[in-house]
Structure formats: structure tokens, C-alpha cells
Design a protein around this motif. Sequence first.
Motif, short mmCIF file in Angstrom:
data_model
loop_
_atom_site.label_atom_id
_atom_site.label_comp_id
_atom_site.label_asym_id
_atom_site.label_seq_id
_atom_site.Cartn_x
_atom_site.Cartn_y
_atom_site.Cartn_z
N PHE A 95 0.82 -1.21 0.00
CA PHE A 95 0.00 0.00 0.00
C PHE A 95 0.86 1.27 0.00
CE2 PHE A 95 -3.59 -2.68 0.75
CZ PHE A 95 -4.68 -1.95 0.30
N VAL A 96 1.99 1.24 0.70
CA VAL A 96 2.89 2.39 0.65
C VAL A 96 3.46 2.55 -0.75
CG1 VAL A 96 5.08 3.35 1.50
CG2 VAL A 96 3.48 2.29 3.10
N PHE A 97 3.82 1.44 -1.36
CA PHE A 97 4.34 1.46 -2.74
C PHE A 97 3.30 2.02 -3.70
CE2 PHE A 97 4.62 -0.85 -6.84
CZ PHE A 97 5.81 -0.31 -7.30
N ILE A 98 2.06 1.56 -3.60
CA ILE A 98 0.99 2.06 -4.47
C ILE A 98 0.80 3.56 -4.26
CG2 ILE A 98 -1.50 1.96 -4.96
CD1 ILE A 98 -1.38 -1.02 -4.28
N SER A 99 0.85 3.99 -3.01
CA SER A 99 0.69 5.40 -2.71
C SER A 99 1.78 6.24 -3.37
CB SER A 99 0.72 5.61 -1.19
OG SER A 99 0.55 6.96 -0.86
#
Length: 395
Positions: free
Chosen positions: A360-364
Motif C-alpha cells: 500500500f505504501v508502494f501504491i501510494s
Amino acid sequence: MEQINTGNKTAKWYEYAILLFLILWSGGGFTYGIFPEWMLYMLPIVGFIFLYKKYKLSKTTIVFIGLVLSVHFIQMAYYGGAIINIIKPACILFICAMFARIISSKFVNIYIDLIYFISLICLILWFICLFQPGLLALKSIASLFPLLGWDNIENNTNVVTTLYIYSIPLDKEGLIRNSGPFWEPGRFTIYITLALAINLFYFKERIISKKNIVFILTNITTFSTTGYVATAVLFVGYIFFSNIKKGYKILFSVILLTVVYYVGQLDFMTEKIADQSANDSSWSRFGAIAYHWTQIIQSPMIGFGPFISNVFGDELLSSPNGLTDLIRYYGIPLSILFYYLLYKGTKQYVNNIHWGANVFVFISIILLCFSQTITYSPFFMILYFFAFNTYTYDK
């Protein structure tokens, strides 16, 4: 050397200074048009610290640098460029590889300290700008400062001058957006959102902690649609993959859904999204993808790198989409590797027991790059090189 306490680790003042320098040189307003040879001076400084502290680059790091430089040399041979065009990206590679290793054990502390300080100051200055006397007073003060290259872009942006740490809006008409020290609010939100991610997932601070409130409020004042979407994704990841109680997860879910619904109804959100999705100009987010793609298909394997003007001339159109801009620069194979390193590097500043948090941090981060050409900036190079650090550090 002066030492700054950061928990179990200590950070030197020069580590703060170098990271701040690289952040500002990845989109800071007052650095936009000056000192283009900065990397020639920074390389021996970082190199001296690296050797003095007896750090070493891993073999995979050296291989990766060799691979990237090989692509640049192929680009030079293929497009008839000069070797001087490779000096800048080569220096940036070595600087960022060494510095990523130097601060790997202290990055989270140094980064949070810097972004918290910048956010707090800029939030206060933004509030002052909401009032005409305050706005005029800040402009008057800023007029006493050297422009330091700002005059190169002031006619094409929504800011007129800078206090170095804060870019002052053009006037009080319309929406007052907080650009921080950067030339565009969308660039500011990248750093704020990453700081919020570190606090939530690495330090496991509550959403309503003092620093997180400052980050959230500052992010709101950017009025960046991309920043809002990326932050919402971050909160979804927090709800699913944090260690908070189930009752809090339900409460945050309800609050998030409510906020998303009402924010989505705001005029500036709906108008901007509609404009960007319908606009096929190269300067729109979606139009930039189409514009980049017409170039990517002409060199899908190696990209164009710093030699792109040799092929398309000097009148390249503004095209703010960092995702496809990276592919245009390095080609499809190497860009895929860069994005893999970006994901793998999240271990340095997420360090969560569940891999879903990293996702989720990567997608953000990927979403934030959608509107900013930042993916081969010095700061992002540091994030890439974190993937090669096997050193695990204490909180």
C-alpha cells in the motif's frame, strides 16, 4: 562533529544537510535554475564521508550502477551524444548510492525531523497568506531575498517569489495552495505523504499524534487531488495492516469513507479530475502518458536518457507524468527494475510485519508519481538504492 539524538541511533548535522539538499534539488523552487553543476561538488563531499566512515557498496549495488551506466553509454552511441551528458546522471548515481548507505540506519529519523520542521513552518506561513495583509507582508520580505533562479519559472507557475522554505502564492484570488519550498503543491505532497507513511507504519504512531496531525493538515493545504488519493490509499493500508484494535479499524473505515465522499464532492476536486481526464494536452496527467508513449515506442528497450533532445529537438513539451517519463528516460526493461527496487526499498521505511503494508505504501508512492516528473530525481534514487541495503536498524 555535533550529534543529534535520534533514539538508538545518532545523526550528524551534515546528514541532515545533505538529505535536505537532495530533497530540495528534487523539486525545490529556489534551486530550479541555479547551480546546475551541484553534483560535481557534492560527489567528493559524500565520497569523503563514505570512505572516512569505511562504508562499502554491496556487489549488487555496483552491478546495478554498472547496468544503468551501460544503458547511458548505449544511448550515447545510438543517438550521437557527448560523454559530458553522462557525467550528471553518473554523479547522481554514485552520490545517491553512497548516501543511501550512509543514512540507511537513520533515514526514518532524519527524514521525519526534516519534513516535520518544513511542514510546520509552511503550514504557519500558508495560514498567514490567507489574509491579505499577511500575504503582502511575506511578499515584501521575500522581495529582499535573491531570486536564486526563481525568475526562470515564475511566469509559468502559481507562485511569484520565495522565502526559500516557502513558495508564496501569486495572489489571494481563488485557491491558496501550499507548495512548501517546492515550485508546485503536487511535489510537496510527495514528501508529506511519505513522512505520514513512515510515522504510521514504521514508528506506528497514532493518526492523531502531534506530527501526523501536522502532516495531514499540511497535506490538506496543498489541495492536490493526487495527494488526496494517495493519502486515502495509505489510510486503507493502515486500516487493514496496522496493529490497532478492530474497533478503531471500523471507526477509521467509517470516517475515511465519509471524508472521501464529501471531499469528492468539492468543486476543485471534480473540476480538476474532469479536466485532467478529458484533456489530451501533453501537460495534463493523462495527456502526458499518450505524449510519452509516442516517444517510448521509438526506443522501448533503452529509452533516450539525457539525449532525448538529440532526437526530438529542444522544443519538448511539458509532460508531467513521472511513471511514463521514467520509461521514456530508461526504456521498459530498466524502468521495470527501478519500480521493483522502489517496492523492495520500502523495507527501509515501512518495516512492517505484514507485506501488505509495503504494497500500500508502494501504491501510494506510485500514485504520487503520476503527476510529477520525479522518478529519476536524486531523492528517488536514494529510495531505489535502499533496496540494496541489508542492514536492519533499530527504532
